[in-house]
Design a protein around this motif. Structure first.
Motif, PDB file in Angstrom:
ATOM      1  N   LYS A  98       7.432  15.277  84.767  1.00  0.00           N
ATOM      2  CA  LYS A  98       6.251  15.210  85.634  1.00  0.00           C
ATOM      3  C   LYS A  98       4.959  15.532  84.897  1.00  0.00           C
ATOM      4  O   LYS A  98       3.875  15.139  85.337  1.00  0.00           O
ATOM      5  CB  LYS A  98       6.412  16.153  86.828  1.00  0.00           C
ATOM      6  CG  LYS A  98       6.398  17.629  86.486  1.00  0.00           C
ATOM      7  CD  LYS A  98       6.594  18.486  87.718  1.00  0.00           C
ATOM      8  CE  LYS A  98       6.530  19.974  87.419  1.00  0.00           C
ATOM      9  NZ  LYS A  98       5.210  20.398  86.936  1.00  0.00           N
ATOM     10  N   ASP A  99       5.056  16.249  83.782  1.00  0.00           N
ATOM     11  CA  ASP A  99       3.866  16.635  83.032  1.00  0.00           C
ATOM     12  C   ASP A  99       3.373  15.550  82.078  1.00  0.00           C
ATOM     13  O   ASP A  99       2.250  15.627  81.577  1.00  0.00           O
ATOM     14  CB  ASP A  99       4.134  17.914  82.226  1.00  0.00           C
ATOM     15  CG  ASP A  99       4.323  19.125  83.114  1.00  0.00           C
ATOM     16  OD1 ASP A  99       3.846  19.096  84.259  1.00  0.00           O
ATOM     17  OD2 ASP A  99       4.959  20.104  82.656  1.00  0.00           O
ATOM     18  N   ILE A 100       4.215  14.557  81.811  1.00  0.00           N
ATOM     19  CA  ILE A 100       3.815  13.537  80.830  1.00  0.00           C
ATOM     20  C   ILE A 100       3.853  12.119  81.386  1.00  0.00           C
ATOM     21  O   ILE A 100       3.377  11.189  80.735  1.00  0.00           O
ATOM     22  CB  ILE A 100       4.704  13.596  79.572  1.00  0.00           C
ATOM     23  CG1 ILE A 100       6.171  13.384  79.925  1.00  0.00           C
ATOM     24  CG2 ILE A 100       4.516  14.902  78.835  1.00  0.00           C
ATOM     25  CD1 ILE A 100       7.067  13.206  78.718  1.00  0.00           C
ATOM     26  N   ALA A 101       4.406  11.936  82.583  1.00  0.00           N
ATOM     27  CA  ALA A 101       4.507  10.592  83.166  1.00  0.00           C
ATOM     28  C   ALA A 101       3.368  10.356  84.153  1.00  0.00           C
ATOM     29  O   ALA A 101       2.996  11.249  84.918  1.00  0.00           O
ATOM     30  CB  ALA A 101       5.857  10.421  83.862  1.00  0.00           C
ATOM     31  N   ASP A 102       2.811   9.156  84.128  1.00  0.00           N
ATOM     32  CA  ASP A 102       1.819   8.755  85.120  1.00  0.00           C
ATOM     33  C   ASP A 102       2.580   8.205  86.324  1.00  0.00           C
ATOM     34  O   ASP A 102       3.004   7.043  86.335  1.00  0.00           O
ATOM     35  CB  ASP A 102       0.882   7.680  84.546  1.00  0.00           C
ATOM     36  CG  ASP A 102       0.037   8.209  83.402  1.00  0.00           C
ATOM     37  OD1 ASP A 102      -0.384   9.375  83.493  1.00  0.00           O
ATOM     38  OD2 ASP A 102      -0.179   7.477  82.415  1.00  0.00           O
ATOM     39  N   LEU A 103       2.765   9.055  87.327  1.00  0.00           N
ATOM     40  CA  LEU A 103       3.596   8.688  88.472  1.00  0.00           C
ATOM     41  C   LEU A 103       2.749   8.146  89.617  1.00  0.00           C
ATOM     42  O   LEU A 103       1.702   8.704  89.959  1.00  0.00           O
ATOM     43  CB  LEU A 103       4.400   9.895  88.945  1.00  0.00           C
ATOM     44  CG  LEU A 103       5.370  10.494  87.914  1.00  0.00           C
ATOM     45  CD1 LEU A 103       6.004  11.768  88.448  1.00  0.00           C
ATOM     46  CD2 LEU A 103       6.453   9.472  87.556  1.00  0.00           C
ATOM     47  N   SER A 104       3.233   7.054  90.208  1.00  0.00           N
ATOM     48  CA  SER A 104       2.547   6.451  91.351  1.00  0.00           C
ATOM     49  C   SER A 104       3.572   5.731  92.211  1.00  0.00           C
ATOM     50  O   SER A 104       4.342   4.894  91.702  1.00  0.00           O
ATOM     51  CB  SER A 104       1.469   5.474  90.873  1.00  0.00           C
ATOM     52  OG  SER A 104       0.855   4.831  91.964  1.00  0.00           O
ATOM     53  N   ASP A 105       3.624   6.075  93.505  1.00  0.00           N
ATOM     54  CA  ASP A 105       4.550   5.425  94.442  1.00  0.00           C
ATOM     55  C   ASP A 105       5.991   5.470  93.961  1.00  0.00           C
ATOM     56  O   ASP A 105       6.731   4.473  94.005  1.00  0.00           O
ATOM     57  CB  ASP A 105       4.138   3.967  94.680  1.00  0.00           C
ATOM     58  CG  ASP A 105       2.768   3.842  95.332  1.00  0.00           C
ATOM     59  OD1 ASP A 105       2.442   4.729  96.158  1.00  0.00           O
ATOM     60  OD2 ASP A 105       2.041   2.893  95.005  1.00  0.00           O
ATOM     61  N   GLY A 106       6.386   6.640  93.450  1.00  0.00           N
ATOM     62  CA  GLY A 106       7.788   6.841  93.089  1.00  0.00           C
ATOM     63  C   GLY A 106       8.223   6.244  91.778  1.00  0.00           C
ATOM     64  O   GLY A 106       9.427   6.145  91.521  1.00  0.00           O
ATOM     65  N   GLN A 107       7.261   5.860  90.937  1.00  0.00           N
ATOM     66  CA  GLN A 107       7.656   5.361  89.638  1.00  0.00           C
ATOM     67  C   GLN A 107       6.560   5.628  88.606  1.00  0.00           C
ATOM     68  O   GLN A 107       5.396   5.845  88.959  1.00  0.00           O
ATOM     69  CB  GLN A 107       7.972   3.866  89.690  1.00  0.00           C
ATOM     70  CG  GLN A 107       6.790   2.988  90.011  1.00  0.00           C
ATOM     71  CD  GLN A 107       7.204   1.519  90.049  1.00  0.00           C
ATOM     72  OE1 GLN A 107       8.379   1.192  90.128  1.00  0.00           O
ATOM     73  NE2 GLN A 107       6.229   0.630  89.982  1.00  0.00           N
ATOM     74  N   ALA A 108       6.953   5.635  87.356  1.00  0.00           N
ATOM     75  CA  ALA A 108       5.991   5.844  86.270  1.00  0.00           C
ATOM     76  C   ALA A 108       5.315   4.526  85.940  1.00  0.00           C
ATOM     77  O   ALA A 108       5.975   3.485  85.824  1.00  0.00           O
ATOM     78  CB  ALA A 108       6.707   6.399  85.037  1.00  0.00           C
ATOM     79  N   THR A 109       4.011   4.556  85.804  1.00  0.00           N
ATOM     80  CA  THR A 109       3.262   3.326  85.534  1.00  0.00           C
ATOM     81  C   THR A 109       3.347   2.906  84.075  1.00  0.00           C
ATOM     82  O   THR A 109       3.074   1.749  83.742  1.00  0.00           O
ATOM     83  CB  THR A 109       1.788   3.509  85.925  1.00  0.00           C
ATOM     84  OG1 THR A 109       1.227   4.618  85.181  1.00  0.00           O
ATOM     85  CG2 THR A 109       1.665   3.811  87.414  1.00  0.00           C
ATOM     86  N   LYS A 110       3.701   3.853  83.194  1.00  0.00           N
ATOM     87  CA  LYS A 110       3.832   3.549  81.774  1.00  0.00           C
ATOM     88  C   LYS A 110       5.144   4.139  81.254  1.00  0.00           C
ATOM     89  O   LYS A 110       5.605   5.163  81.758  1.00  0.00           O
ATOM     90  CB  LYS A 110       2.668   4.141  80.979  1.00  0.00           C
ATOM     91  CG  LYS A 110       1.298   3.593  81.330  1.00  0.00           C
ATOM     92  CD  LYS A 110       0.217   4.282  80.499  1.00  0.00           C
ATOM     93  CE  LYS A 110      -1.168   3.769  80.855  1.00  0.00           C
ATOM     94  NZ  LYS A 110      -2.219   4.479  80.064  1.00  0.00           N
ATOM     95  N   PRO A 111       5.726   3.526  80.227  1.00  0.00           N
ATOM     96  CA  PRO A 111       6.940   4.102  79.634  1.00  0.00           C
ATOM     97  C   PRO A 111       6.623   5.421  78.941  1.00  0.00           C
ATOM     98  O   PRO A 111       5.512   5.642  78.448  1.00  0.00           O
ATOM     99  CB  PRO A 111       7.383   3.039  78.613  1.00  0.00           C
ATOM    100  CG  PRO A 111       6.651   1.799  78.980  1.00  0.00           C
ATOM    101  CD  PRO A 111       5.372   2.235  79.623  1.00  0.00           C
ATOM    102  N   ILE A 112       7.603   6.300  78.901  1.00  0.00           N
ATOM    103  CA  ILE A 112       7.532   7.507  78.077  1.00  0.00           C
ATOM    104  C   ILE A 112       8.142   7.157  76.725  1.00  0.00           C
ATOM    105  O   ILE A 112       9.297   6.726  76.652  1.00  0.00           O
ATOM    106  CB  ILE A 112       8.293   8.667  78.739  1.00  0.00           C
ATOM    107  CG1 ILE A 112       7.594   9.101  80.024  1.00  0.00           C
ATOM    108  CG2 ILE A 112       8.425   9.847  77.778  1.00  0.00           C
ATOM    109  CD1 ILE A 112       8.340  10.177  80.804  1.00  0.00           C
TER     110      ILE A 112
END
Length: 259
Positions: A98-112
């Motif tokens: 949660k500290d490194i993922a761009d989360l929106s609507d239940g999913q990450a917008t970019k890969p980690i």
């Protein structure tokens, strides 16, 4: 390369409401398959409060058993799982999704993105050859040196004397600082921040009598003077050690011969 996907279909929908979809883009390298590294994506449904190490475990245990990485204690003490996560050196066991993922609507917008630390030879996937790093550590004699007869009682030290080198006792030899250093990237002969930090721990120990020897070792052309004070090492340290400050104190001790 196809993206493996892990979904826990045996859970009731309500039990999975807190899960999010995250793509982990991992830099893979297998010397038996070819000389070039490749990126591979893995899509997971995972609790954002989990750690990157937990995600790597899921991938290895349930998607691709060939994924290779180091880990041991999984609690930020052993230093085994240092790697570059989203372009920064971190411990996988201390990095929450949660500290490194761009989360929106239940999913990450970019890969980690996950890749091995820089400046060291990659052996396979996220594992690098740590031997040059540990050789530099051994070269600074990271142990107490005393002269004369063995004492008949404990070597006492005041709280103030102990505090003098308290910060540099925290090093866990994860190599996050050394592998974040541009000088080390360009010249693997440089001792690197971690070795200097561990020399500092004994140079400023009031019980030790090998300070001059260590200073002479670090006065070498590949020693402490190679530091360019970029603060990358301090930023990368997962233990919060003021690495750059310790390096400057060693430089000062070399000039003044007071420590």
């Amino acid at each position: 390369m196809a993206t493996p996907t892990l979904e826990k279909t045996d859970e009731a929908p309500s039990a999975a409401d807190h899960l999010v979809t995250v793509t982990f883009r991992i830099r893979r390298f297998n010397p038996e398959e070819g000389p070039e590294a490749v990126w591979q994506d893995f899509e997971l449904r995972i609790d954002p409060k989990e750690r990157v190490l937990d995600a790597l475990h899921q991938i290895k245990w349930e998607l691709d058993g060939t994924l290779t990485f180091r880990r041991s204690c999984a609690h930020g003490i052993c230093g085994s799982d240092a790697m570059r996560i989203n372009g920064r050196n971190r411990l996988a066991c201390k990095t929450l999704i949660k500290d490194i993922a761009d989360l929106s609507d239940g999913q990450a917008t970019k890969p980690i993105t996950v890749e091995p630390i820089k400046g060291m030879t990659v052996l396979k996937d996220l594992i690098v050859d740590m031997e040059p790093f540990f050789q530099a550590y051994r070269d600074v004699m990271p142990f107490l040196i005393t002269e004369g007869n063995e004492p008949t009682r404990e070597r006492l030290q005041s709280a103030a004397d102990r505090e003098r080198f308290d910060d540099t006792t925290k090093c866990i030899l994860c190599a996050a600082c050394t592998s974040s250093c541009p000088v080390f990237w360009n010249d693997g002969q440089y001792f690197g921040p971690a070795a200097i930090v561990n020399a500092h721990r004994f140079i400023f120990d009031s019980r030790d009598e090998g300070g001059e020897q260590r200073l002479e070792i670090l006065n070498d052309r590949d020693g402490v003077w190679r530091c360019r004070t970029t603060f990358n090492c301090t930023d990368a340290c997962p233990r919060g050690i003021e690495v750059t400050k310790a390096i400057q104190e060693v430089k000062k001790a070399l000039i003044t011969r007071r420590f």
